[in-house]
Design a protein around this motif. Structure first.
Motif, PDB file in Angstrom:
ATOM      1  N   SER A  44       0.785  -1.291   0.071  1.00 21.12           N
ATOM      2  CA  SER A  44       0.054   0.184  -0.176  1.00 21.12           C
ATOM      3  C   SER A  44       0.832   1.257  -0.085  1.00 21.12           C
ATOM      4  CB  SER A  44      -0.951  -0.026   1.203  1.00 21.12           C
ATOM      5  OG  SER A  44      -0.203   0.102   2.422  1.00 21.12           O
ATOM      6  N   LEU A  45       2.021   1.126   0.161  1.00 25.65           N
ATOM      7  CA  LEU A  45       3.218   2.352   0.224  1.00 25.65           C
ATOM      8  C   LEU A  45       3.740   2.670  -0.927  1.00 25.65           C
ATOM      9  CD1 LEU A  45       4.913   1.220   3.331  1.00 25.65           C
ATOM     10  CD2 LEU A  45       3.198   2.805   3.282  1.00 25.65           C
ATOM     11  N   SER A  46       3.692   4.131  -1.529  1.00 23.65           N
ATOM     12  CA  SER A  46       4.180   4.368  -2.734  1.00 23.65           C
ATOM     13  C   SER A  46       5.726   4.138  -2.569  1.00 23.65           C
ATOM     14  CB  SER A  46       3.625   5.795  -3.099  1.00 23.65           C
ATOM     15  OG  SER A  46       4.192   6.629  -1.881  1.00 23.65           O
ATOM     16  N   SER A  47       6.275   4.318  -1.285  1.00 24.48           N
ATOM     17  CA  SER A  47       7.699   4.236  -1.358  1.00 24.48           C
ATOM     18  C   SER A  47       8.240   2.772  -1.659  1.00 24.48           C
ATOM     19  CB  SER A  47       8.239   4.778  -0.027  1.00 24.48           C
ATOM     20  OG  SER A  47       7.467   3.860   1.099  1.00 24.48           O
ATOM     21  N   SER A  48       7.425   1.835  -1.463  1.00 24.22           N
ATOM     22  CA  SER A  48       7.548   0.444  -1.654  1.00 24.22           C
ATOM     23  C   SER A  48       7.282  -0.233  -2.836  1.00 24.22           C
ATOM     24  CB  SER A  48       7.170  -0.438  -0.489  1.00 24.22           C
ATOM     25  OG  SER A  48       7.609   0.162   0.955  1.00 24.22           O
ATOM     26  N   SER A  49       6.243   0.432  -3.377  1.00 27.31           N
ATOM     27  CA  SER A  49       5.344  -0.432  -4.554  1.00 27.31           C
ATOM     28  C   SER A  49       5.263   0.674  -5.837  1.00 27.31           C
ATOM     29  CB  SER A  49       4.324  -1.151  -4.089  1.00 27.31           C
ATOM     30  OG  SER A  49       3.555  -1.477  -5.310  1.00 27.31           O
ATOM     31  N   GLY A  87      -9.690  10.424   5.010  1.00 30.84           N
ATOM     32  CA  GLY A  87      -9.410  11.738   4.759  1.00 30.84           C
ATOM     33  C   GLY A  87      -8.038  12.190   4.646  1.00 30.84           C
ATOM     34  N   GLU A  88      -6.998  11.005   4.908  1.00 30.93           N
ATOM     35  CA  GLU A  88      -5.618  11.294   5.051  1.00 30.93           C
ATOM     36  C   GLU A  88      -4.919  10.485   3.794  1.00 30.93           C
ATOM     37  OE1 GLU A  88      -2.237  12.152   5.004  1.00 30.93           O
ATOM     38  OE2 GLU A  88      -3.330  13.165   6.659  1.00 30.93           O
ATOM     39  N   LYS A  89      -4.857  11.344   2.882  1.00 32.25           N
ATOM     40  CA  LYS A  89      -4.241  10.478   1.343  1.00 32.25           C
ATOM     41  C   LYS A  89      -2.871   9.897   1.797  1.00 32.25           C
ATOM     42  CE  LYS A  89      -1.658  15.018  -0.058  1.00 32.25           C
ATOM     43  NZ  LYS A  89      -0.517  14.376   0.722  1.00 32.25           N
ATOM     44  N   GLU A  90      -2.108   9.910   2.673  1.00 26.59           N
ATOM     45  CA  GLU A  90      -0.894   9.151   3.059  1.00 26.59           C
ATOM     46  C   GLU A  90      -1.356   7.741   3.624  1.00 26.59           C
ATOM     47  OE1 GLU A  90       2.007   9.974   1.848  1.00 26.59           O
ATOM     48  OE2 GLU A  90       1.323  11.756   1.106  1.00 26.59           O
ATOM     49  N   ILE A  91      -2.550   7.706   3.779  1.00 24.15           N
ATOM     50  CA  ILE A  91      -3.010   6.157   4.709  1.00 24.15           C
ATOM     51  C   ILE A  91      -3.766   5.571   3.541  1.00 24.15           C
ATOM     52  CG2 ILE A  91      -4.419   5.223   6.316  1.00 24.15           C
ATOM     53  CD1 ILE A  91      -3.748   7.575   8.173  1.00 24.15           C
ATOM     54  N   ASN A  92      -3.097   4.641   2.727  1.00 16.25           N
ATOM     55  CA  ASN A  92      -3.605   4.039   1.602  1.00 16.25           C
ATOM     56  C   ASN A  92      -4.469   2.685   1.837  1.00 16.25           C
ATOM     57  OD1 ASN A  92      -4.390   3.634  -1.084  1.00 16.25           O
ATOM     58  ND2 ASN A  92      -2.120   2.599  -1.555  1.00 16.25           N
ATOM     59  N   VAL A  93      -5.801   3.087   2.581  1.00 12.34           N
ATOM     60  CA  VAL A  93      -6.701   1.849   2.710  1.00 12.34           C
ATOM     61  C   VAL A  93      -7.981   1.948   2.036  1.00 12.34           C
ATOM     62  CG1 VAL A  93      -5.320   1.618   5.158  1.00 12.34           C
ATOM     63  CG2 VAL A  93      -7.385   2.991   4.826  1.00 12.34           C
ATOM     64  N   ASP A  94      -8.525   0.538   2.130  1.00 13.82           N
ATOM     65  CA  ASP A  94     -10.029   0.492   1.543  1.00 13.82           C
ATOM     66  C   ASP A  94     -10.739   0.273   2.581  1.00 13.82           C
ATOM     67  OD1 ASP A  94     -12.184  -0.363   0.004  1.00 13.82           O
ATOM     68  OD2 ASP A  94     -11.317  -1.818  -0.939  1.00 13.82           O
ATOM     69  N   ASN A  95     -11.714   1.496   2.810  1.00 12.99           N
ATOM     70  CA  ASN A  95     -12.643   1.419   3.838  1.00 12.99           C
ATOM     71  C   ASN A  95     -13.910   0.739   3.527  1.00 12.99           C
ATOM     72  OD1 ASN A  95     -11.811   2.945   6.469  1.00 12.99           O
ATOM     73  ND2 ASN A  95     -11.190   4.651   4.939  1.00 12.99           N
ATOM     74  N   SER A  96     -13.815   0.161   2.413  1.00 13.62           N
ATOM     75  CA  SER A  96     -15.115  -0.880   2.199  1.00 13.62           C
ATOM     76  C   SER A  96     -14.821  -2.242   2.503  1.00 13.62           C
ATOM     77  CB  SER A  96     -15.356  -0.676   0.452  1.00 13.62           C
ATOM     78  OG  SER A  96     -14.484  -1.281  -0.092  1.00 13.62           O
ATOM     79  N   ARG A  97     -13.512  -2.378   2.708  1.00 12.67           N
ATOM     80  CA  ARG A  97     -13.215  -3.686   3.385  1.00 12.67           C
ATOM     81  C   ARG A  97     -12.605  -3.708   4.865  1.00 12.67           C
ATOM     82  NH1 ARG A  97      -9.531  -6.287  -0.979  1.00 12.67           N
ATOM     83  NH2 ARG A  97      -8.824  -4.085  -1.193  1.00 12.67           N
TER      84      ARG A  97
END
Length: 294
Positions: free
Chosen positions: A40-45, A140-150
Motif C-alpha cells: 500500500s506504500l508508494s515508497s515500496s511499490s 481523509g488522509e491521502k498518506e493512509i492508503n486503505v480500502d474502507n469498504s473492506r
C-alpha cells in the motif's frame, strides 16, 4: 481535522505509524497506531494498492501500543497485505472524578460503548470513535492508503467484547468478519461488565443488552462470520468473566455453529496472556484475509 504523525517504524516491509488528533467523539486528543503493508506504500511499490483494514481492539489496562508490541499480528498482516488499526482503549485525561481509581473501569477501560450516564457521556464515546470517526480520519488522509469498504474487527478480552458487539450491531456488509481472543461475551452477566455498565450507562438494565454479544446474536440480521478462541487455563474464564459457553449456546440455538458461521474454540492449557494471542494470531489474520480479499 489535523492529523499529527507522531512516529514511524519500518516493520515486515511495511510501516507502523502512530498518529494523534483532536477527537470530536471523545472531546479530547487521542492516538492510534496503524500498520500499512508494503503493497500500500508508494515508497515500496510502483503500483500501491489500498489495503483492506483490520481493527484490533485491546483489553483492560492496555493502549494503542499493546497490540503492535505484543500480539505478533504485524508479520501476518504483512503476509496477507492487510492494514491494522490499533485505537486506544479509552479517553485519556478527561479529569472525571473516580476514573483513575480502578484498573477495570475508567481510564484504559472504555468498553467500546457510548456512555449515557451524565458523568461519562461527554468523553466516553469509544463506539463512535471506532465506527464513525476513525474511518473518516483514515479516509481523509491521502498518506493512509486503505480500502474502507473492506473492514473487519478483532480484539482481546474487553476488546473482544468490543469487536463482537460492534460487529453484531452493524448493518450487513459494514464489516466482513469478526474474531476475538478470550472475549467478554456476556457482559451483562459477569462482574466486569456489570461494573462498567453501572458506571457508563444511565439505565444499565435496559441499555446493557444492546452491548452484550450473547444477547445480540439471536437477533443478528445477517450471516455472521465469527472466530473465537479462549484458553482453558485462563483465570478470568474460570472466574466467569468471559462466559464463552453462553455465546456458543446462543449460536447453537440460532443454528450458527457451522465452520463458515460461528466458531468458538477452547484451547487446552492456554491462559489470558499475549503468549496465547501470539500463538493463534496467524490463524485469525488468515480467517479475516479470506473475507477481506474475497
Amino acid at each position: 481535522m489535523v492529523l499529527e504523525l507522531v512516529s514511524t517504524n519500518k516493520s515486515f516491509g511495511g510501516e507502523l505509524r502512530k498518529y494523534k488528533f483532536e477527537s470530536n467523539s471523545l472531546s479530547l486528543p487521542t492516538q492510534f497506531n496503524i500498520f500499512l503493508p508494503s503493497s500500500s506504500l508508494s515508497s515500496s511499490s510502483s503500483n500501491p494498492t489500498p489495503a483492506p483494514v483490520l481493527y484490533y481492539l485491546a483489553g483492560l489496562t492496555c493502549n494503542e501500543d499493546t497490540g503492535p508490541w505484543k500480539s505478533g499480528i504485524l508479520a501476518s498482516a504483512a503476509k496477507h497485505s492487510l492494514a491494522v488499526v490499533f485505537p486506544d482503549t479509552s479517553p485519556r485525561g478527561a479529569g472525571i472524578e473516580g476514573e483513575e481509581e480502578d484498573w477495570d473501569f475508567g481510564t484504559g477501560a472504555g468498553f467500546y460503548l457510548n456512555a449515557t450516564s451524565e458523568k461519562y457521556k461527554k468523553n466516553y464515546r469509544m463506539y463512535e470513535l471506532i465506527t464513525e470517526e476513525l474511518p473518516r480520519v483514515l479516509e481523509g488522509e491521502k498518506e493512509i492508503n486503505v480500502d474502507n469498504s473492506r473492514v473487519s474487527l478483532t480484539g482481546h478480552s474487553m476488546g473482544g467484547h468490543g469487536s463482537l458487539s460492534i460487529y453484531l450491531k452493524s448493518k450487513a456488509g459494514t464489516y466482513k468478519s469478526c474474531s476475538a481472543f478470550a472475549p467478554i461475551t456476556n457482559p451483562t452477566a459477569c462482574p466486569w461488565g456489570t461494573k462498567a455498565f453501572a458506571g457508563y450507562l444511565s439505565s444499565p438494565s435496559t441499555e446493557g443488552p444492546s452491548h452484550d454479544a450473547t444477547l445480540l446474536l439471536p437477533n443478528v440480521a445477517f450471516s455472521p462470520k465469527i472466530l473465537i478462541d479462549y484458553g482453558t487455563s485462563d483465570n478470568f474464564f474460570k472466574q466467569g468473566q468471559l462466559l464463552p459457553e453462553k455465546f456458543k449456546e446462543a449460536a447453537r440455538k440460532k443454528g450458527l455453529n457451522g465452520e463458515e458461521e460461528v466458531r468458538v474454540r477452547s484451547q487446552e492449557g492456554y491462559d489470558h496472556s499475549y503468549y496465547f494471542i501470539s500463538t493463534f494470531v496467524d490463524e485469525h489474520v488468515e480467517f479475516h484475509a479470506k473475507y477481506l480479499k474475497a
